[in-house]
Design an enzyme around this catalytic site. Structure first.
Site, PDB file in Angstrom:
ATOM      1  N   ASP A 153       4.295 -14.798   7.992  1.00  0.00           N
ATOM      2  CA  ASP A 153       4.067 -13.416   7.565  1.00  0.00           C
ATOM      3  C   ASP A 153       2.759 -12.898   8.147  1.00  0.00           C
ATOM      4  O   ASP A 153       2.280 -13.395   9.168  1.00  0.00           O
ATOM      5  CB  ASP A 153       4.048 -13.369   6.028  1.00  0.00           C
ATOM      6  CG  ASP A 153       4.598 -12.074   5.471  1.00  0.00           C
ATOM      7  OD1 ASP A 153       3.939 -11.038   5.669  1.00  0.00           O
ATOM      8  OD2 ASP A 153       5.671 -12.096   4.849  1.00  0.00           O
ATOM      9  N   HIS A 203       0.577  -8.216   2.810  1.00  0.00           N
ATOM     10  CA  HIS A 203       1.980  -8.526   2.576  1.00  0.00           C
ATOM     11  C   HIS A 203       2.197 -10.023   2.369  1.00  0.00           C
ATOM     12  O   HIS A 203       2.858 -10.462   1.413  1.00  0.00           O
ATOM     13  CB  HIS A 203       2.785  -8.024   3.780  1.00  0.00           C
ATOM     14  CG  HIS A 203       4.263  -8.104   3.633  1.00  0.00           C
ATOM     15  ND1 HIS A 203       4.975  -9.255   3.902  1.00  0.00           N
ATOM     16  CD2 HIS A 203       5.178  -7.174   3.269  1.00  0.00           C
ATOM     17  CE1 HIS A 203       6.271  -9.033   3.716  1.00  0.00           C
ATOM     18  NE2 HIS A 203       6.413  -7.771   3.326  1.00  0.00           N
ATOM     19  N   SER A 408      11.475  -7.952   0.877  1.00  0.00           N
ATOM     20  CA  SER A 408      10.358  -8.849   1.185  1.00  0.00           C
ATOM     21  C   SER A 408       9.910  -9.621  -0.043  1.00  0.00           C
ATOM     22  O   SER A 408       9.358 -10.717   0.074  1.00  0.00           O
ATOM     23  CB  SER A 408       9.166  -8.053   1.720  1.00  0.00           C
ATOM     24  OG  SER A 408       9.380  -7.618   3.023  1.00  0.00           O
TER      25      SER A 408
END
Length: 821
Positions: A153, A203, A408
């Site tokens: 990620d 994220h 996600s």
């Protein structure tokens, strides 16, 4: 990731970052929150309240603003570092004094809320698994202990207390492959042992917290799924390219034995690769196949390009050996943004002589809406969400946690569940893991596998299945069922068209003619360079909207609507027209986007008929309801027809509830728990008679959705209307509301409430359920009008007939109404 609240600061900052220039928003309005307003009306001088004070402007709370708090006599509180907010405890007089300042924008009550990540771990059974003392590994609850999970990620913030490096995040890698900076071909390089690799997006840290955060900064409140897992962060920054993610796959293979890497979690997608067939030559597919062959389970997010067909963001998410995850909310529904596959689409590929089947659909669904997890300390995205986060969690948790939505967030939840399964049995292959996840999933009413995969994930049942391999799961899932009745559909029309957009003036839209025999209308577009959304308006005025083509959401957008005969209007709107944010309060524009013609693909599906319904007469009053219930897979026919006028038996009700009412599978699986139950119905009966059966009952603590005694189920007894009211309302997890009912049972007719004449015949413990079934429109009452010879007005009497037995047609009608709730 999908930020569902595209509003105020977050919307503007995201658009400016995308190179768009918008008019400024005048969002300031002096306000006292509704909850604190109500509380203050009844407050004494001694009462104190937790409130959040927000000042005008955007600067952090400085000494000047703090003096307003202090001058009111408030001594303590928590101020945010970037936003003009401070949380305090104050009396009524202190609140009024602070509110009187012209520098104060609002005061809001710091109310307790349920929007938490522990809601996610409740609905999937992770919390139940931890609490079950009979499911232990070496005396400890399953936590993914020792299982290495790679977060491929934007990076991981190992300075966060929940995912601390090097204790919990055992390795943290900073890697970014910029091909333009290289003058020759060199081996891939990266920097290991970096405390914080999530230096831009935030994220990856959020994802890592969902997988295995230990909740240290919240006393365990926001603990992840597998807090015992070993996290390996591979961060390529906020802007990912395919080569970056391949580097993550490569790192997992190279260091698999160093960290016992068994899972790799991938929450990214390629929005330009939507609607495509699986291609085994895609480099991502080559990499993930090698990982799968080496015992590493590969998990992908499905994408945020829903709600239309064919919106999964990448052919590599359709690989037979990967697990692709759709996003659900914490009440068991599918998120509107979650990407879907294509019904019935798939194929077979040969790889090294092995025949493998791929399908264009998600594998499973997991929580992906309003998920709270770790906030990266250097995250620009997280900073933008501070204002919203302060409204949904304790102010002292805001510096450490943030809420995000998207597939996600769903993918790492499954990655965590896989780690739990591998702790229970490290020898599981990708085939076994994928099969168990699907066979233990919970059916989602009215949704098919091309939308949600096998259904909502059930971690408790999945781990139980691994621990006790003698249990047979999967007999209640739609995925494994051969339906006796089915709707037969075909593509009636499929063509390309365009729809024009202009920021000003009249956008008349594009007309789509839909015939009476059509059943579904789908429109999609791939928009790479504009901020457009699509909307469909039916002939009767119903409006259906797509997601928005934004850089953070993806460029593939689609909208699906149930067909209605007549002329539909397809329009394109700028973000101001679909985001829910009034960026143009004067209504002088059509939203913000670049003018032009948007190429679209139109697909119209029609129903060609039904199998298994030959015994339903054309003039049967429930025919349309039966067809609707069959098409949504809420019911099924028998092997000899639907038998609409036969009375519904208790064993049939159990089967239908597991099929279309959102009922979890029982961990007793197919064991015969009642002496009078046939083995063919045992799985469904065990499901409906277990505690916490309703998927909507996230805490899994309510009574079963069907009542029985301890030894007998009476499977061939008929179902009464009162009993049906109980089962359907209980499936909506409304036990607490039903239990608080008192007084007369009433029903509304012509804006008046009438008391049931026969309410005395309804058992006391079912009266609240009958009232809710009537109020929700799931079941109807029966009205009679009586007028004597000399009466000036008629008398209306109402009965429920609670002891009356329900037919299979009656259930189809109720199930359709239940589905609409």
């Amino acid at each position: 990731m999908l930020n569902t609240q595209l509003k105020s600061q977050k919307l503007l900052a995201g658009l400016v970052g995308a190179g768009l220039s918008l008019m400024s928003l005048n969002l300031s309005a002096k306000s006292l929150g509704p909850e604190i307003s109500q509380l203050l009306t009844q407050a004494t001088e001694q009462d104190v309240f937790e409130v959040i004070v927000t000042f005008e402007g955007n600067k952090a709370v400085d000494s000047e603003l703090m003096s307003i708090i202090q001058s009111a006599g408030v001594l303590g509180g928590v101020s945010l570092k970037s936003l003009p907010m401070v949380g305090i405890t104050a009396t009524k007089a202190q609140i009024e004094a602070i509110y009187a300042s012209d520098k104060v924008r609002s005061i809001w009550y710091n109310a307790p809320l349920s929007l938490e990540n522990d809601g996610s771990t409740q609905i999937t059974g992770v919390d139940r698994l931890r609490a079950d003392s009979s499911l232990r590994h070496k005396g400890m609850p399953y936590s993914g202990r020792g299982i290495g999970v790679v977060v491929n990620d934007s990076g991981v913030d190992g300075t966060h207390g929940d995912i601390k490096y090097p204790n919990h995040v055992v390795q943290n890698v900073l890697a970014q492959t910029n091909l333009n900076s290289l003058s020759s071909v060199l081996p891939i390089t990266y920097q290991e042992d970096v405390d914080n690799t999530d230096i831009a997006g935030g994220h990856g840290s959020h994802v890592a917290g969902i997988i295995g955060g230990n909740g240290a900064m919240s006393s365990g409140k926001y603990q992840g799924v597998a807090p015992g897992a070993k996290i390996i962060g591979y961060g390529s920054g906020a802007g990912l390219f395919i080569l970056d993610t391949l580097g993550g796959f490569d790192y997992a293979l190279t260091h698999q034995f160093d960290y016992n890497i068994r899972v790799i979690s991938n929450s990214f997608g390629n929005t330009s690769d939507t609607g495509t067939d699986f291609n085994p030559d895609d480099p991502t597919n080559i990499a993930t196949k090698k990982l799968a062959d080496n015992g590493v389970i590969v998990v992908f997010s499905a994408g945020n390009s829903g709600s239309g067909e064919g919106t999964i963001t990448g052919n590599f998410k359709k690989a037979p050996w990967v697990i692709t995850v759709a996003a659900g909310d914490k009440t068991g529904n599918l998120a509107s943004f979650s990407s879907r596959g294509v019904k019935g689409k798939g194929g077979v590929v040969s790889i090294n002589g092995e025949q493998l089947e791929w399908q264009d659909r998600p594998t499973i669904t997991a929580p992906g809406v309003d998920v709270i997890s770790a906030r990266a300390s250097l995250s620009s995205l997280s900073t933008l969400s501070l204002a919203d986060d302060s409204e949904i969690m304790d102010i002292n948790h805001v510096p450490y946690y943030t809420s995000m939505s998207g597939t996600s967030m769903a993918a790492p939840h499954i990655s965590g569940i896989v780690a739990l399964m591998l702790e229970a049995n490290p020898n599981l292959t990708w085939r076994e893991v994928k099969t168990i996840l699907q066979e233990t999933a919970t059916n989602m009413p009215g949704l098919e596998d091309w939308e949600v995969g096998a259904g909502y994930a059930n971690a408790y049942a999945a781990v139980q299945s691994v621990v006790d391999q003698q249990r047979t799961f999967g007999t209640t899932t739609k995925l494994n069922r051969n339906f006796n009745a089915q709707a037969q559909t075909s593509v009636q029309a499929e063509y390309n068209d365009t729809v024009d957009f202009s920021p000003v003036g009249d956008n008349s839209g594009t007309l789509i003619n839909v015939s009476p025999d059509a059943s579904m209308l789908m429109v999609s577009a791939n928009v790479s360079d504009n901020t457009i959304g699509l909307s469909l308006t039916s002939p009767s005025g119903k409006r259906y909207g797509s997601s928005i083509a934004l850089p953070v959401l993806g460029q593939n957008i689609a909208v699906t609507a149930p067909a209605e005969a007549g002329e539909w209007v397809l329009k394109a709107s700028g973000i101001g027209g679909l985001s829910g944010v009034d960026v143009d309060p004067l209504g002088v524009t059509n939203g913000y986007a670049v003018p032009g013609s948007i190429p679209v693909k139109v697909k119209i599906v029609k129903t060609d008929g039904y199998t298994g319904l030959d015994d339903v007469a054309a003039d049967h009053p429930a025919k349309a309801f039966i067809e609707m219930a069959v098409s949504e897979q809420l019911v099924d026919a028998t092997e000899n027809g639907f038998k609409p006028d036969d009375f519904l038996l208790r064993q049939e009700l159990a089967d239908f509830l597991t099929l279309g009412a959102g009922v979890r599978q029982s961990n007793k699986a197919t064991q015969v728990s009642y002496t009078d139950v046939d083995a063919s119905y045992s799985a469904a009966i065990n499901a409906v008679t277990q505690k916490g059966a309703a998927l909507r009952n996230t805490a899994q603590d309510q009574a079963p959705v069907m009542l029985t005694d301890t030894t007998m189920f009476s499977p061939t007894e008929q179902v009464s209307r009162s009993e049906l009211a109980y089962s359907l309302v209980q499936s909506l997890a409304l036990q607490e509301t039903a239990a608080t009912f008192s007084g007369d049972i009433t029903v509304v007719y012509n804006d008046e409430r009438y008391t049931l004449e026969d309410q005395h015949t309804i058992p006391d413990h079912l009266k609240g359920y009958v009232q809710l079934a009537l109020d929700l429109g799931i079941l109807n009452a029966y009205f009679d009008v009586h007028q004597g010879r000399f009466d000036l007005e008629p008398k209306v009497t109402v009965h429920f007939n609670g002891d009356e037995s329900v037919t299979r047609a009656d259930y189809a009608v109720a199930a359709t109404r239940f589905y609409n709730n």
